[in-house]
Design a protein around this motif. Sequence first.
Motif, PDB file in Angstrom:
ATOM      1  N   GLY A   1       0.776  -1.310   0.134  1.00 24.14           N
ATOM      2  CA  GLY A   1      -0.011  -0.086  -0.022  1.00 24.14           C
ATOM      3  C   GLY A   1       0.768   1.382   0.034  1.00 24.14           C
ATOM      4  N   GLU A   2       2.205   1.021   0.171  1.00 20.27           N
ATOM      5  CA  GLU A   2       3.010   2.354   0.152  1.00 20.27           C
ATOM      6  C   GLU A   2       3.644   2.602  -1.011  1.00 20.27           C
ATOM      7  OE1 GLU A   2       6.178   2.643   3.049  1.00 20.27           O
ATOM      8  OE2 GLU A   2       4.716   2.806   4.708  1.00 20.27           O
ATOM      9  N   GLY A   3       3.618   3.638  -1.558  1.00 24.09           N
ATOM     10  CA  GLY A   3       4.018   4.162  -3.051  1.00 24.09           C
ATOM     11  C   GLY A   3       5.159   5.143  -3.117  1.00 24.09           C
ATOM     12  N   CYS A   4       5.990   5.079  -2.152  1.00 23.94           N
ATOM     13  CA  CYS A   4       7.085   6.104  -1.984  1.00 23.94           C
ATOM     14  C   CYS A   4       8.339   5.864  -2.761  1.00 23.94           C
ATOM     15  CB  CYS A   4       7.346   6.487  -0.663  1.00 23.94           C
ATOM     16  SG  CYS A   4       7.669   4.907   0.664  1.00 23.94           S
ATOM     17  N   HIS A   5       8.650   4.615  -3.133  1.00 28.00           N
ATOM     18  CA  HIS A   5       9.886   4.211  -3.837  1.00 28.00           C
ATOM     19  C   HIS A   5       9.783   4.901  -5.192  1.00 28.00           C
ATOM     20  CE1 HIS A   5      12.891   1.855  -5.793  1.00 28.00           C
ATOM     21  NE2 HIS A   5      13.154   1.394  -4.372  1.00 28.00           N
ATOM     22  N   PRO A   6      10.980   5.555  -5.599  1.00 28.37           N
ATOM     23  CA  PRO A   6      11.023   6.218  -6.823  1.00 28.37           C
ATOM     24  C   PRO A   6      10.880   5.441  -8.018  1.00 28.37           C
ATOM     25  CG  PRO A   6      13.114   6.007  -5.676  1.00 28.37           C
ATOM     26  CD  PRO A   6      12.104   5.533  -4.701  1.00 28.37           C
ATOM     27  N   LYS A   7      10.869   4.176  -7.782  1.00 26.50           N
ATOM     28  CA  LYS A   7      10.587   3.220  -9.102  1.00 26.50           C
ATOM     29  C   LYS A   7       9.418   2.564  -9.009  1.00 26.50           C
ATOM     30  CE  LYS A   7      15.234   2.541 -11.030  1.00 26.50           C
ATOM     31  NZ  LYS A   7      16.073   1.500 -11.661  1.00 26.50           N
ATOM     32  N   MET A   8       8.301   3.051  -8.102  1.00 25.96           N
ATOM     33  CA  MET A   8       7.027   2.275  -7.937  1.00 25.96           C
ATOM     34  C   MET A   8       6.251   2.188  -8.942  1.00 25.96           C
ATOM     35  SD  MET A   8       5.764   0.463  -5.618  1.00 25.96           S
ATOM     36  CE  MET A   8       6.611   0.805  -3.986  1.00 25.96           C
ATOM     37  N   LYS A   9       6.172   3.231  -9.741  1.00 26.56           N
ATOM     38  CA  LYS A   9       5.379   3.003 -10.997  1.00 26.56           C
ATOM     39  C   LYS A   9       5.875   1.908 -11.951  1.00 26.56           C
ATOM     40  CE  LYS A   9       3.204   5.758 -14.908  1.00 26.56           C
ATOM     41  NZ  LYS A   9       3.273   7.133 -15.540  1.00 26.56           N
ATOM     42  N   GLU A  10       7.055   1.869 -11.900  1.00 28.58           N
ATOM     43  CA  GLU A  10       7.712   0.579 -13.169  1.00 28.58           C
ATOM     44  C   GLU A  10       7.639  -0.752 -12.200  1.00 28.58           C
ATOM     45  OE1 GLU A  10      11.991  -0.336 -15.092  1.00 28.58           O
ATOM     46  OE2 GLU A  10      11.943   1.457 -13.799  1.00 28.58           O
ATOM     47  N   ILE A  11       7.762  -0.665 -11.011  1.00 30.42           N
ATOM     48  CA  ILE A  11       7.619  -1.817 -10.302  1.00 30.42           C
ATOM     49  C   ILE A  11       6.140  -2.528 -10.234  1.00 30.42           C
ATOM     50  CG2 ILE A  11       7.208  -2.886  -7.650  1.00 30.42           C
ATOM     51  CD1 ILE A  11       9.723  -0.777  -6.924  1.00 30.42           C
ATOM     52  N   TYR A  12       5.047  -1.717 -10.197  1.00 35.72           N
ATOM     53  CA  TYR A  12       3.786  -2.167 -10.328  1.00 35.72           C
ATOM     54  C   TYR A  12       3.456  -2.653 -11.770  1.00 35.72           C
ATOM     55  CZ  TYR A  12       1.924  -0.441  -5.818  1.00 35.72           C
ATOM     56  OH  TYR A  12       1.577   0.097  -4.457  1.00 35.72           O
ATOM     57  N   SER A  13       4.085  -1.906 -12.687  1.00 37.34           N
ATOM     58  CA  SER A  13       3.978  -2.318 -14.022  1.00 37.34           C
ATOM     59  C   SER A  13       4.566  -3.901 -14.266  1.00 37.34           C
ATOM     60  CB  SER A  13       4.394  -1.331 -15.133  1.00 37.34           C
ATOM     61  OG  SER A  13       4.418  -1.905 -16.512  1.00 37.34           O
ATOM     62  N   THR A  14       5.872  -3.941 -13.854  1.00 34.77           N
ATOM     63  CA  THR A  14       6.417  -5.301 -13.755  1.00 34.77           C
ATOM     64  C   THR A  14       5.728  -6.544 -13.319  1.00 34.77           C
ATOM     65  OG1 THR A  14       8.562  -4.099 -13.900  1.00 34.77           O
ATOM     66  CG2 THR A  14       8.511  -6.490 -13.491  1.00 34.77           C
ATOM     67  N   LEU A  15       5.135  -5.843 -11.978  1.00 36.17           N
ATOM     68  CA  LEU A  15       4.305  -7.093 -11.192  1.00 36.17           C
ATOM     69  C   LEU A  15       3.063  -7.423 -11.974  1.00 36.17           C
ATOM     70  CD1 LEU A  15       4.125  -8.721  -8.662  1.00 36.17           C
ATOM     71  CD2 LEU A  15       3.138  -6.752  -7.473  1.00 36.17           C
ATOM     72  N   LYS A  16       2.356  -6.518 -12.590  1.00 36.21           N
ATOM     73  CA  LYS A  16       1.168  -6.700 -13.150  1.00 36.21           C
ATOM     74  C   LYS A  16       1.511  -7.803 -14.538  1.00 36.21           C
ATOM     75  CE  LYS A  16      -2.649  -4.419 -15.660  1.00 36.21           C
ATOM     76  NZ  LYS A  16      -2.544  -4.990 -17.066  1.00 36.21           N
ATOM     77  N   VAL A  17       2.727  -7.547 -15.257  1.00 36.78           N
ATOM     78  CA  VAL A  17       2.857  -8.291 -16.131  1.00 36.78           C
ATOM     79  C   VAL A  17       3.360  -9.779 -15.709  1.00 36.78           C
ATOM     80  CG1 VAL A  17       4.761  -9.091 -18.093  1.00 36.78           C
ATOM     81  CG2 VAL A  17       3.791  -6.426 -17.896  1.00 36.78           C
ATOM     82  N   MET A  18       4.086  -9.925 -14.587  1.00 32.19           N
ATOM     83  CA  MET A  18       4.394 -11.307 -14.039  1.00 32.19           C
ATOM     84  C   MET A  18       3.268 -11.943 -13.557  1.00 32.19           C
ATOM     85  SD  MET A  18       7.598 -10.104 -11.507  1.00 32.19           S
ATOM     86  CE  MET A  18       7.562 -11.356 -10.635  1.00 32.19           C
ATOM     87  N   ILE A  19       2.322 -11.051 -13.067  1.00 33.77           N
ATOM     88  CA  ILE A  19       1.136 -11.987 -12.378  1.00 33.77           C
ATOM     89  C   ILE A  19       0.352 -12.571 -13.747  1.00 33.77           C
ATOM     90  CG2 ILE A  19      -1.193 -11.883 -11.426  1.00 33.77           C
ATOM     91  CD1 ILE A  19       0.930 -11.961  -9.486  1.00 33.77           C
ATOM     92  N   GLU A  20       0.115 -11.744 -14.865  1.00 32.19           N
ATOM     93  CA  GLU A  20      -0.652 -12.035 -15.950  1.00 32.19           C
ATOM     94  C   GLU A  20       0.141 -13.356 -16.594  1.00 32.19           C
ATOM     95  OE1 GLU A  20      -0.653  -8.713 -18.601  1.00 32.19           O
ATOM     96  OE2 GLU A  20      -2.151  -7.796 -17.289  1.00 32.19           O
ATOM     97  N   ARG A  21       1.570 -13.331 -16.426  1.00 35.09           N
ATOM     98  CA  ARG A  21       2.381 -14.612 -17.048  1.00 35.09           C
ATOM     99  C   ARG A  21       2.086 -15.737 -16.135  1.00 35.09           C
ATOM    100  NH1 ARG A  21       8.022 -15.298 -18.969  1.00 35.09           N
ATOM    101  NH2 ARG A  21       7.911 -17.586 -19.675  1.00 35.09           N
ATOM    102  N   LEU A  22       1.968 -15.588 -14.955  1.00 37.44           N
ATOM    103  CA  LEU A  22       1.774 -16.697 -14.013  1.00 37.44           C
ATOM    104  C   LEU A  22       0.330 -17.371 -14.265  1.00 37.44           C
ATOM    105  CD1 LEU A  22       3.170 -15.726 -10.647  1.00 37.44           C
ATOM    106  CD2 LEU A  22       4.249 -16.694 -12.436  1.00 37.44           C
ATOM    107  N   GLU A  23      -0.606 -16.524 -14.510  1.00 38.73           N
ATOM    108  CA  GLU A  23      -1.975 -16.952 -14.584  1.00 38.73           C
ATOM    109  C   GLU A  23      -2.005 -17.771 -16.074  1.00 38.73           C
ATOM    110  OE1 GLU A  23      -4.186 -13.311 -14.535  1.00 38.73           O
ATOM    111  OE2 GLU A  23      -4.553 -13.380 -12.273  1.00 38.73           O
ATOM    112  N   MET A  24      -1.232 -17.381 -17.053  1.00 35.47           N
ATOM    113  CA  MET A  24      -1.233 -18.168 -18.364  1.00 35.47           C
ATOM    114  C   MET A  24      -0.765 -19.620 -17.919  1.00 35.47           C
ATOM    115  SD  MET A  24       0.177 -15.218 -20.774  1.00 35.47           S
ATOM    116  CE  MET A  24       0.602 -16.528 -22.183  1.00 35.47           C
ATOM    117  N   GLU A  25       0.119 -19.486 -16.659  1.00 37.12           N
ATOM    118  CA  GLU A  25       0.850 -20.820 -16.610  1.00 37.12           C
ATOM    119  C   GLU A  25      -0.180 -21.524 -15.620  1.00 37.12           C
ATOM    120  OE1 GLU A  25       3.572 -22.329 -17.393  1.00 37.12           O
ATOM    121  OE2 GLU A  25       3.898 -20.614 -18.944  1.00 37.12           O
ATOM    122  N   GLY A  26      -1.325 -21.118 -15.071  1.00 38.61           N
ATOM    123  CA  GLY A  26      -2.299 -21.737 -14.199  1.00 38.61           C
ATOM    124  C   GLY A  26      -2.077 -21.349 -13.065  1.00 38.61           C
ATOM    125  N   TYR A  27      -1.506 -20.241 -12.619  1.00 39.06           N
ATOM    126  CA  TYR A  27      -1.831 -19.737 -11.295  1.00 39.06           C
ATOM    127  C   TYR A  27      -3.431 -19.199 -10.778  1.00 39.06           C
ATOM    128  CZ  TYR A  27      -1.252 -16.050  -7.592  1.00 39.06           C
ATOM    129  OH  TYR A  27      -1.290 -15.445  -6.722  1.00 39.06           O
TER     130      TYR A  27
END
Length: 449
Positions: free
Chosen positions: A332-358
């Motif tokens: 819930g904290e968004g103070c890291h300078p790269k937070m936007k990129e982190i959330y974007s990367t995490l979204k892609v990772m979760i989508e990839r995991l869901e394709m693998e059956g997660y």
Amino acid sequence: MGERGRRNVGSWNAMVSGLARRGKIEDARNLFDEMPDRDEISWSVVIDGYIKSGFYKEALEVFNTMQSERIRPGKFVLTSVLAACAHLGALDHGRWVHAYVRRKKKSIVMDAVLGTALLDMYAKCGRLDMAWEVFESMKEKEVFSWNAMIKGLAMHGRADDAVELFFEMQRRKFRPNGITFIGVLNACAHSGAVEQALKLFNSMENVYNIEPEVEHYGCLVDCLGRSGRLEEAEELVNSMPIEPNPAVYGSLLGACRIHGNAELGERIGRLLLELEPNNSGRYALLSNIYAKAERWDDVAEVRKLMKERGVKTNPGSSMIELGGCVHEFKMGEGCHPKMKEIYSTLKVMIERLEMEGYVPNTSQVLFNIEEEEKETALQYHSEKLAIAFGFISTKPGETIRVVKNLRVCDDCHSAIKLISRVYGREIALRDRVRYHHFRDGTCSCKDFW
């Protein structure tokens, strides 16, 4: 520095030390910053003060400033710094200390205290191989050195090796003490070696003339409980010759959560809420047990009780060290300078995991809310944020090392196993309970934690 100057520095050091000992670390730091002259003791006092007050990152920052001012750290400072590195999982800092000690071997002797601090740091930073290397190379060992190595093996689930080392120390004429038994019993608990744990526990008084203390009973209760032997665990608690403390009941409550025993969990949980009314972890465990049984009214009641008592939850926090800098993430904290990129990367990772059956495991989300909202809450757990940051900040194939302050939840554990397989990455995660080494879709804990 003349005699008078040294005497003045000594007076300042005494005042800084006095403030730090009384827990007034901010005042101690302000006084330290005002000092006209400082010696190695000055730096040691403030670093040690930060560590004793639980400010590990600040301790490392002071050490870095000490380095920039070209003050040569001695053995006592280095031992304190290694303790901070161990807590934070700051492997790069710890490696630097090790290299420095090697370079200065004529002036800094690797005695039992410094060697033990070094092996403890490596074990807690996930490098059990380096911890063992340091342990083997130590010319001076004390009982606490053996204890630290046994504890390190326990943390990594290496029960057989921990038990073997327990007997090896005796062959080398070192007598185990109460702390040794805590380490080896914990090792058995983390690997399900119940019979070995019972044998060791019974030998304490019969063979070693060591009277078991409440911590030893807690380890055995934990071992029995984790292995699903809840009736025996409860019988042990009820038959203890000493008063069980909240940690013993907490081990039993944790076992009830693992094995879904809502009846016993409710009884123990309610008892703990009276014994420790301000411990948020107890409320969370009882809520998890109710949530798993889909008893949402009871979940709501526990949360209401927390609110009435003014109990604040302990937020999940994960740390990752990169390039000598410790980065901390909280849900819930968004103070890291790269937070936007982190959330974007995490979204892609979760989508990839869901394709693998997660499929997100929402059984431990405490609110009676829509499944979609639960899944969103799980996505942003602190360890997932730290891992996503590790992905965008390291080279492909590089091991990602994360330290978490709480027990890793079932969903994150399943997701990280899949991440390690899909992305071909080894991930070392230390949670409040133990180390998890994720590789090729499996975890070193064998899903036993």
